[in-house]
Design a protein around this motif. Sequence first.
Motif, short mmCIF file in Angstrom:
data_model
loop_
_atom_site.label_atom_id
_atom_site.label_comp_id
_atom_site.label_asym_id
_atom_site.label_seq_id
_atom_site.Cartn_x
_atom_site.Cartn_y
_atom_site.Cartn_z
N ASN A 15 0.83 -1.21 0.00
CA ASN A 15 0.00 0.00 0.00
C ASN A 15 0.86 1.25 0.00
OD1 ASN A 15 -2.55 -1.32 -0.01
ND2 ASN A 15 -2.30 -1.72 2.18
N GLU A 16 1.95 1.23 0.76
CA GLU A 16 2.87 2.37 0.75
C GLU A 16 3.53 2.52 -0.61
OE1 GLU A 16 5.66 2.37 4.00
OE2 GLU A 16 4.07 2.14 5.49
N MET A 17 3.88 1.41 -1.23
CA MET A 17 4.49 1.48 -2.56
C MET A 17 3.48 2.04 -3.57
SD MET A 17 6.74 -2.01 -2.60
CE MET A 17 7.73 -1.58 -4.04
N ARG A 18 2.24 1.62 -3.47
CA ARG A 18 1.20 2.14 -4.37
C ARG A 18 1.02 3.64 -4.16
NH1 ARG A 18 -3.28 -0.64 -2.80
NH2 ARG A 18 -4.11 1.21 -1.83
N LYS A 28 -2.43 3.32 -11.97
CA LYS A 28 -2.90 2.01 -12.43
C LYS A 28 -2.15 0.83 -11.81
CE LYS A 28 -4.75 3.73 -16.73
NZ LYS A 28 -4.79 3.64 -18.19
N HIS A 29 -1.22 1.12 -10.92
CA HIS A 29 -0.43 0.05 -10.29
C HIS A 29 -1.23 -0.55 -9.13
CE1 HIS A 29 2.66 2.04 -12.59
NE2 HIS A 29 3.52 1.09 -12.29
N THR A 30 -1.66 -1.78 -9.29
CA THR A 30 -2.34 -2.49 -8.21
C THR A 30 -1.31 -3.20 -7.34
OG1 THR A 30 -2.56 -4.55 -9.47
CG2 THR A 30 -4.35 -2.91 -9.70
N ASN A 31 -1.72 -3.61 -6.16
CA ASN A 31 -0.80 -4.36 -5.29
C ASN A 31 -0.32 -5.63 -5.98
OD1 ASN A 31 -1.34 -2.33 -3.49
ND2 ASN A 31 -2.05 -3.65 -1.86
N ASP A 32 -1.20 -6.31 -6.70
CA ASP A 32 -0.80 -7.54 -7.40
C ASP A 32 0.25 -7.26 -8.47
OD1 ASP A 32 -2.44 -9.21 -5.92
OD2 ASP A 32 -4.10 -9.11 -7.35
N LYS A 33 0.09 -6.18 -9.23
CA LYS A 33 1.08 -5.84 -10.26
C LYS A 33 2.41 -5.45 -9.63
CE LYS A 33 -2.06 -4.43 -13.92
NZ LYS A 33 -2.57 -3.33 -14.74
#
Length: 82
Positions: A15-18, A28-33
């Motif tokens: 979440n912090e990276m997102r 458009k960056h999801t946690n899965d991506k």
Amino acid sequence: MEIRINSDFSQADLNEMRDVYASVGWTKHTNDKIKTVFESSNVIAIVTSNDRIVGFGRAMTDGVFNGSSKEVSTFKRVKGEG
């Protein structure tokens, strides 16, 4: 600003990276991506300040001759801080 750099992705807060991506308009960056691209990279650096992720980078290399930087991202508010 005191920073720490580590390469242990297993402890990264996705979440912090997102949030870092979103701060520069990459929404458009999801946690899965994020998880997929970082687990597929063989060199990573995660930058933290006050135990929060403020930036990161990833690269690919053959470990001998060639390597390429795939991405370097930082929170917009900390650009130019160090």
